[in-house]
Motif scaffolding. Sequence first.
Motif, PDB file in Angstrom:
ATOM      1  N   TRP A  11      -8.278   3.874  17.508  1.00  0.00           N
ATOM      2  CA  TRP A  11      -9.351   3.645  16.533  1.00  0.00           C
ATOM      3  C   TRP A  11      -9.905   2.229  16.599  1.00  0.00           C
ATOM      4  O   TRP A  11      -9.148   1.263  16.752  1.00  0.00           O
TER       5      TRP A  11
ATOM      6  N   ALA B 258       0.215  15.209   5.351  1.00  0.00           N
ATOM      7  CA  ALA B 258      -0.164  13.850   5.766  1.00  0.00           C
ATOM      8  C   ALA B 258      -0.246  13.794   7.290  1.00  0.00           C
ATOM      9  O   ALA B 258       0.638  14.308   7.982  1.00  0.00           O
ATOM     10  N   PRO B 259      -1.306  13.217   7.840  1.00  0.00           N
ATOM     11  CA  PRO B 259      -1.467  13.158   9.292  1.00  0.00           C
ATOM     12  C   PRO B 259      -0.644  12.040   9.946  1.00  0.00           C
ATOM     13  O   PRO B 259      -0.104  11.166   9.274  1.00  0.00           O
TER      14      PRO B 259
ATOM     15  N   TYR C 285      -9.971  13.819   1.893  1.00  0.00           N
ATOM     16  CA  TYR C 285      -9.538  14.219   0.559  1.00  0.00           C
ATOM     17  C   TYR C 285      -8.879  13.022  -0.120  1.00  0.00           C
ATOM     18  O   TYR C 285      -8.140  12.261   0.530  1.00  0.00           O
TER      19      TYR C 285
ATOM     20  N   ALA D 227     -12.215   4.515   7.007  1.00  0.00           N
ATOM     21  CA  ALA D 227     -11.217   5.413   6.422  1.00  0.00           C
ATOM     22  C   ALA D 227     -10.668   4.808   5.134  1.00  0.00           C
ATOM     23  O   ALA D 227     -10.633   5.460   4.081  1.00  0.00           O
TER      24      ALA D 227
ATOM     25  N   PHE E 170      -1.627  19.651   1.016  1.00  0.00           N
ATOM     26  CA  PHE E 170      -2.093  18.670   2.004  1.00  0.00           C
ATOM     27  C   PHE E 170      -0.921  18.274   2.889  1.00  0.00           C
ATOM     28  O   PHE E 170       0.208  18.161   2.425  1.00  0.00           O
TER      29      PHE E 170
ATOM     30  N   LEU F 233      -3.750  -5.070   8.127  1.00  0.00           N
ATOM     31  CA  LEU F 233      -2.993  -3.814   8.020  1.00  0.00           C
ATOM     32  C   LEU F 233      -3.080  -3.017   9.329  1.00  0.00           C
ATOM     33  O   LEU F 233      -2.074  -2.528   9.846  1.00  0.00           O
TER      34      LEU F 233
ATOM     35  N   PHE G 144       2.115  17.827   0.417  1.00  0.00           N
ATOM     36  CA  PHE G 144       1.860  17.569  -1.002  1.00  0.00           C
ATOM     37  C   PHE G 144       1.216  18.801  -1.604  1.00  0.00           C
ATOM     38  O   PHE G 144       0.109  19.173  -1.205  1.00  0.00           O
TER      39      PHE G 144
ATOM     40  N   GLY H  84       0.804  -1.227   0.000  1.00  0.00           N
ATOM     41  CA  GLY H  84       0.000   0.000   0.000  1.00  0.00           C
ATOM     42  C   GLY H  84       0.832   1.270   0.000  1.00  0.00           C
ATOM     43  O   GLY H  84       0.283   2.360  -0.199  1.00  0.00           O
TER      44      GLY H  84
ATOM     45  N   PHE I 140      -5.301  11.159   0.032  1.00  0.00           N
ATOM     46  CA  PHE I 140      -5.195   9.844   0.691  1.00  0.00           C
ATOM     47  C   PHE I 140      -5.825   8.876  -0.319  1.00  0.00           C
ATOM     48  O   PHE I 140      -7.017   8.991  -0.610  1.00  0.00           O
ATOM     49  N   PRO I 141      -5.026   7.958  -0.906  1.00  0.00           N
ATOM     50  CA  PRO I 141      -5.534   7.236  -2.093  1.00  0.00           C
ATOM     51  C   PRO I 141      -6.596   6.165  -1.788  1.00  0.00           C
ATOM     52  O   PRO I 141      -6.520   5.054  -2.305  1.00  0.00           O
TER      53      PRO I 141
ATOM     54  N   CYS J 254       4.087   8.301   2.286  1.00  0.00           N
ATOM     55  CA  CYS J 254       3.440   9.566   2.623  1.00  0.00           C
ATOM     56  C   CYS J 254       3.420   9.848   4.121  1.00  0.00           C
ATOM     57  O   CYS J 254       3.440  11.006   4.524  1.00  0.00           O
TER      58      CYS J 254
ATOM     59  N   HIS K   2      -4.432  21.211   6.685  1.00  0.00           N
ATOM     60  CA  HIS K   2      -4.113  21.423   5.274  1.00  0.00           C
ATOM     61  C   HIS K   2      -4.226  22.914   4.966  1.00  0.00           C
ATOM     62  O   HIS K   2      -4.857  23.664   5.707  1.00  0.00           O
TER      63      HIS K   2
ATOM     64  N   PHE L 274     -11.200   2.391  11.256  1.00  0.00           N
ATOM     65  CA  PHE L 274     -10.095   2.233  10.314  1.00  0.00           C
ATOM     66  C   PHE L 274     -10.619   1.760   8.951  1.00  0.00           C
ATOM     67  O   PHE L 274     -10.217   2.272   7.903  1.00  0.00           O
TER      68      PHE L 274
HETATM   69  C1  HEC Z   1      -0.129   9.646  -1.473  1.00  0.00           C
HETATM   70  C2  HEC Z   1       0.037   9.842  -0.068  1.00  0.00           C
HETATM   71  C3  HEC Z   1      -0.655   8.866   0.888  1.00  0.00           C
HETATM   72  C4  HEC Z   1      -0.547   7.485   0.900  1.00  0.00           C
HETATM   73  C5  HEC Z   1       0.213   6.585  -0.052  1.00  0.00           C
HETATM   74  C6  HEC Z   1      -1.302   7.059   2.044  1.00  0.00           C
HETATM   75  N1  HEC Z   1      -1.863   8.122   2.680  1.00  0.00           N
HETATM   76 FE1  HEC Z   1      -2.978   8.053   4.371  1.00  0.00          FE
HETATM   77  N2  HEC Z   1      -3.401  10.031   4.138  1.00  0.00           N
HETATM   78  C7  HEC Z   1      -2.794  10.896   3.261  1.00  0.00           C
HETATM   79  C8  HEC Z   1      -3.342  12.239   3.432  1.00  0.00           C
HETATM   80  C9  HEC Z   1      -2.927  13.481   2.641  1.00  0.00           C
HETATM   81  C10 HEC Z   1      -4.317  12.132   4.444  1.00  0.00           C
HETATM   82  C11 HEC Z   1      -5.223  13.258   4.971  1.00  0.00           C
HETATM   83  C12 HEC Z   1      -6.579  13.190   4.275  1.00  0.00           C
HETATM   84  C13 HEC Z   1      -7.550  14.221   4.776  1.00  0.00           C
HETATM   85  O1  HEC Z   1      -7.237  14.975   5.707  1.00  0.00           O
HETATM   86  O2  HEC Z   1      -8.663  14.293   4.250  1.00  0.00           O
HETATM   87  C14 HEC Z   1      -4.308  10.744   4.876  1.00  0.00           C
HETATM   88  C15 HEC Z   1      -5.123  10.246   5.889  1.00  0.00           C
HETATM   89  C16 HEC Z   1      -5.048   8.955   6.387  1.00  0.00           C
HETATM   90  C17 HEC Z   1      -5.822   8.471   7.506  1.00  0.00           C
HETATM   91  C18 HEC Z   1      -6.769   9.294   8.369  1.00  0.00           C
HETATM   92  C19 HEC Z   1      -5.991   9.833   9.563  1.00  0.00           C
HETATM   93  C20 HEC Z   1      -6.783  10.736  10.468  1.00  0.00           C
HETATM   94  O3  HEC Z   1      -6.177  11.252  11.421  1.00  0.00           O
HETATM   95  O4  HEC Z   1      -7.971  10.963  10.256  1.00  0.00           O
HETATM   96  C21 HEC Z   1      -5.504   7.152   7.690  1.00  0.00           C
HETATM   97  C22 HEC Z   1      -6.038   6.210   8.744  1.00  0.00           C
HETATM   98  C23 HEC Z   1      -4.532   6.826   6.672  1.00  0.00           C
HETATM   99  N3  HEC Z   1      -4.267   7.934   5.896  1.00  0.00           N
HETATM  100  C24 HEC Z   1      -3.958   5.582   6.539  1.00  0.00           C
HETATM  101  C25 HEC Z   1      -3.165   5.220   5.465  1.00  0.00           C
HETATM  102  C26 HEC Z   1      -2.709   3.864   5.220  1.00  0.00           C
HETATM  103  C27 HEC Z   1      -2.961   2.688   6.144  1.00  0.00           C
HETATM  104  C28 HEC Z   1      -2.010   3.898   4.054  1.00  0.00           C
HETATM  105  C29 HEC Z   1      -1.391   2.738   3.298  1.00  0.00           C
HETATM  106  C30 HEC Z   1      -2.297   1.638   2.981  1.00  0.00           C
HETATM  107  C31 HEC Z   1      -2.017   5.288   3.586  1.00  0.00           C
HETATM  108  N4  HEC Z   1      -2.713   6.048   4.466  1.00  0.00           N
HETATM  109  C32 HEC Z   1      -1.401   5.732   2.422  1.00  0.00           C
HETATM  110  C33 HEC Z   1      -1.842  10.552   2.332  1.00  0.00           C
HETATM  111  C34 HEC Z   1      -1.483   9.244   2.007  1.00  0.00           C
END
Ligand code: HEC
Length: 290
Positions: A95, A81-82, A116, A103, A79, A135, A72, A47, A119-120, A52, A152, A100
Motif C-alpha cells: 500500500w 478482520a482482514p 464498515y 483507510a 465481520f 503507524l 465480530f 490504537g 473498523f473504528p 482485532c 464478511h 493507508f
Molecule cells: C474493533 C476491531 C478493529 C480495530 C481495533 C482495528 N481494526 Fe482494522 N479493520 C477491522 C475490520 C472489521 C476491518 C474490515 C472493514 C471492512 O471490510 O469494511 C478492518 C480493516 C482494516 C484495514 C483495511 C484492510 C484491507 O484489506 O482493505 C486496515 C488498513 C486496517 N483495518 C488497519 C487498522 C489499524 C492500523 C488499526 C489500529 C490503529 C486497526 N485497523 C484497528 C477491525 C478493526
Amino acid sequence: MAAVLAGIAAAAFWWLTRPDPLDAATLERLEALDADPARGAGVFWAGGCAACHIAADAEDTDRPVLSGGQRFDTPFGSFLAPNISPDTGHGIGGWTQAEFANAMLRGISPAGQHYYPAFPYPAYLRATLQDVADLQAFIETLPESDTANRPHDLGFPFSVRRGLGLWKRLNMDDGWVMADAPTPELERGRYLVEALAHCAECHTPRDRSGGLDRAQWMRGAPNPAGRGRIPDITPGGLGWSAEDIALYLDSGFTPTFDVAGGSMAAVVRAMARLEPADRAAIAAYLLALD
Ligand code: HEC
Ligand code: HEC
C-alpha cells in the motif's frame, strides 16, 4: 415517469454515497513527512490494532502477526478482520501512504469502496497525519502473514458497501467531544481517548442511525458480545481516582481486585504498552468528563 423518478433517486443515492478521499494538498503534506517506526509503535498500541487484527488463537506479543481472521458478531451480521500484515498480496505491504491514510482517516479502500465502521475509523479520523505515517512505518516492520482474507457474512442491504456512504454522512464527525482541553495533559488524554484508543466505540451507546450518541458519551452501553453491559466510565459512574484508572489500564486490576475481562482484556494489554504519562493522561480525561 416512474422510470425518470427511479433514475433521479438512483442518481441522488449515487451522489450522496460517493466516497470522499483525502485531497491532494493533504496527501502532499503526508508524503513530505518523515515516518518513524519507533514512534509508530506507540500509535499502534494506543490504537489497539492488534486486539482485532491478530488471529483469535494468536499470542499478543510485542511483534504481533496481523493475519486477521477474528470474527465480530453484530446485529447486522458477522465481520472478519482482514490481514493487515506487511505481506504484499495478502496484507497491506504494497500500500502507498495515500492508500493507508485514506483507510484510516476516511474509511475508504484502495479500490475506492467504503469500509464498515466495525473498523473504528470514525475515531481514527481525528488522528494526525504524522501519527498515520508513523503507524504505517511500524506495521511494515512486523512479521508477514500469507493468510487469505475471508468475506464478511452480512445480509442485504448491509452487504452493499455503497450504502455506507449515507451512514458516513451522518456519523463522520472529526470535532472533539470534549470541547475544551485546557492543559497539555488533558489535550493528550483527549487525543488518545477520542482519536486513537476509540474507548467510546464500546463505552458509549448508539443512536438509531448506529452512530455514537454524544449526549451519552462514555455512560455505558449494551455489550455487543451479548452478556451484560459495558460499564459507565464517567466519574459519576466509575467513582475511581486517577491512580485507580491508570493502574487498571496497566495491570487490569480494579480497586476491588477484580481483573478486567471480556473485550477490555485486550484493551488493557495494549494500554499496558504505553508510556505511564499516556495512561495518566487517559485517566485525567475520564475524570474531566461530566
Ligand atoms: C474493533 C476491531 C478493529 C480495530 C481495533 C482495528 N481494526 Fe482494522 N479493520 C477491522 C475490520 C472489521 C476491518 C474490515 C472493514 C471492512 O471490510 O469494511 C478492518 C480493516 C482494516 C484495514 C483495511 C484492510 C484491507 O484489506 O482493505 C486496515 C488498513 C486496517 N483495518 C488497519 C487498522 C489499524 C492500523 C488499526 C489500529 C490503529 C486497526 N485497523 C484497528 C477491525 C478493526
Ligand atoms: C472493545 C470494547 C472496549 C473498548 C475499546 C474499551 N473498553 Fe473499557 N471496558 C470494556 C468492557 C467489556 C469492560 C468490562 C470489563 C469487565 O467486565 O471486566 C470495560 C471496563 C472498563 C473499565 C472498568 C470499569 C469498571 O467499572 O470495572 C474502565 C475504567 C474502562 N473500561 C476504561 C476504558 C478506556 C479508558 C478505554 C479506552 C482506552 C476503554 N475502556 C476501551 C470494553 C471496552
